[in-house]
Design a protein around this motif. Structure first.
Motif, PDB file in Angstrom:
ATOM      1  N   SER A  58      47.714  32.480  39.780  1.00 48.02           N
ATOM      2  CA  SER A  58      46.863  32.039  40.808  1.00 48.02           C
ATOM      3  C   SER A  58      47.604  31.417  41.985  1.00 48.02           C
ATOM      4  O   SER A  58      48.751  31.363  41.930  1.00 48.02           O
ATOM      5  CB  SER A  58      45.982  30.958  40.229  1.00 48.02           C
ATOM      6  OG  SER A  58      46.906  29.902  39.883  1.00 48.02           O
ATOM      7  N   ARG A  64      47.264  33.680  35.247  1.00 47.68           N
ATOM      8  CA  ARG A  64      45.979  34.229  35.103  1.00 47.68           C
ATOM      9  C   ARG A  64      45.758  34.611  33.760  1.00 47.68           C
ATOM     10  O   ARG A  64      45.824  35.921  33.816  1.00 47.68           O
ATOM     11  CB  ARG A  64      45.481  35.116  36.383  1.00 47.68           C
ATOM     12  CG  ARG A  64      45.397  34.353  37.690  1.00 47.68           C
ATOM     13  CD  ARG A  64      45.309  35.146  38.761  1.00 47.68           C
ATOM     14  NE  ARG A  64      43.868  35.753  38.661  1.00 47.68           N
ATOM     15  CZ  ARG A  64      43.192  36.351  39.525  1.00 47.68           C
ATOM     16  NH1 ARG A  64      43.742  36.774  40.822  1.00 47.68           N
ATOM     17  NH2 ARG A  64      41.791  36.430  39.539  1.00 47.68           N
ATOM     18  N   LEU A  65      44.911  34.088  32.712  1.00 51.72           N
ATOM     19  CA  LEU A  65      44.997  34.597  31.390  1.00 51.72           C
ATOM     20  C   LEU A  65      43.967  35.610  31.496  1.00 51.72           C
ATOM     21  O   LEU A  65      43.900  36.568  30.595  1.00 51.72           O
ATOM     22  CB  LEU A  65      44.618  33.415  30.371  1.00 51.72           C
ATOM     23  CG  LEU A  65      45.902  32.244  30.261  1.00 51.72           C
ATOM     24  CD1 LEU A  65      45.234  31.133  29.460  1.00 51.72           C
ATOM     25  CD2 LEU A  65      47.001  33.021  29.895  1.00 51.72           C
ATOM     26  N   ASP A  66      42.972  35.523  32.204  1.00 49.54           N
ATOM     27  CA  ASP A  66      41.831  36.627  32.313  1.00 49.54           C
ATOM     28  C   ASP A  66      42.689  37.904  32.646  1.00 49.54           C
ATOM     29  O   ASP A  66      42.109  39.095  32.368  1.00 49.54           O
ATOM     30  CB  ASP A  66      40.854  36.262  33.103  1.00 49.54           C
ATOM     31  CG  ASP A  66      41.404  36.302  34.628  1.00 49.54           C
ATOM     32  OD1 ASP A  66      42.355  35.478  34.856  1.00 49.54           O
ATOM     33  OD2 ASP A  66      40.571  36.404  35.615  1.00 49.54           O
ATOM     34  N   ARG A  67      43.515  38.034  33.320  1.00 47.12           N
ATOM     35  CA  ARG A  67      44.609  39.152  33.455  1.00 47.12           C
ATOM     36  C   ARG A  67      45.687  39.639  32.787  1.00 47.12           C
ATOM     37  O   ARG A  67      45.975  40.612  32.556  1.00 47.12           O
ATOM     38  CB  ARG A  67      44.832  39.295  34.946  1.00 47.12           C
ATOM     39  CG  ARG A  67      43.619  38.909  36.197  1.00 47.12           C
ATOM     40  CD  ARG A  67      43.479  40.068  36.980  1.00 47.12           C
ATOM     41  NE  ARG A  67      42.255  40.118  37.872  1.00 47.12           N
ATOM     42  CZ  ARG A  67      42.305  40.237  38.794  1.00 47.12           C
ATOM     43  NH1 ARG A  67      43.482  40.419  39.485  1.00 47.12           N
ATOM     44  NH2 ARG A  67      41.272  39.895  39.723  1.00 47.12           N
ATOM     45  N   VAL A  69      46.204  38.469  29.354  1.00 45.06           N
ATOM     46  CA  VAL A  69      45.860  38.833  27.855  1.00 45.06           C
ATOM     47  C   VAL A  69      45.469  40.300  27.992  1.00 45.06           C
ATOM     48  O   VAL A  69      46.163  40.873  27.002  1.00 45.06           O
ATOM     49  CB  VAL A  69      44.731  38.135  27.450  1.00 45.06           C
ATOM     50  CG1 VAL A  69      44.302  38.494  25.976  1.00 45.06           C
ATOM     51  CG2 VAL A  69      45.146  36.549  27.319  1.00 45.06           C
ATOM     52  N   PRO A  70      44.642  40.944  28.567  1.00 43.21           N
ATOM     53  CA  PRO A  70      44.472  42.347  28.411  1.00 43.21           C
ATOM     54  C   PRO A  70      45.537  43.166  28.644  1.00 43.21           C
ATOM     55  O   PRO A  70      45.840  44.163  28.022  1.00 43.21           O
ATOM     56  CB  PRO A  70      43.303  42.715  29.339  1.00 43.21           C
ATOM     57  CG  PRO A  70      42.612  41.433  29.709  1.00 43.21           C
ATOM     58  CD  PRO A  70      43.847  40.371  29.685  1.00 43.21           C
TER      59      PRO A  70
END
Length: 91
Positions: A58, A64-67, A69-70
């Motif tokens: 960020s 940015r864990l939302d990006r 982790v996947p």
């Protein structure tokens, strides 16, 4: 006077067509081309890294864990498949 000019001109021509001079000029051209190419490659890589970094970090510098982790799960899955396929080939 004319002879002196002719002598200087012939010396200049001799220096230009000397094999050492030709080789050094060729080396200089290659080095300049490599420097230019390396500079362009550095700029391209720098842009790519900046773009990737902007996607996973960020503006404040937090991940940015939302990006992440996947992406981590995908990486683990691909590595797992590679390991399994390698083991199956050895049998």
């Amino acid at each position: 006077m004319r002879r002196e000019e002719l002598r200087v001109t012939l010396e200049e021509i001799g220096a230009r067509v000397h094999p050492t001079t030709i080789a050094e000029d060729a080396k200089a051209r290659v080095a300049a081309t490599l420097d230019h190419t390396a500079g362009r490659a550095f700029v391209a890589v720098n842009r790519a890294v900046t773009g990737v970094r902007a996607q996973i970090v960020s503006a404040e510098g937090a991940p940015r864990l939302d990006r992440l982790v996947p992406a981590a799960l995908l990486t683990v899955g691909v590595v797992g498949l590679l390991v399994l396929s390698t083991r199956r080939r050895r049998r």
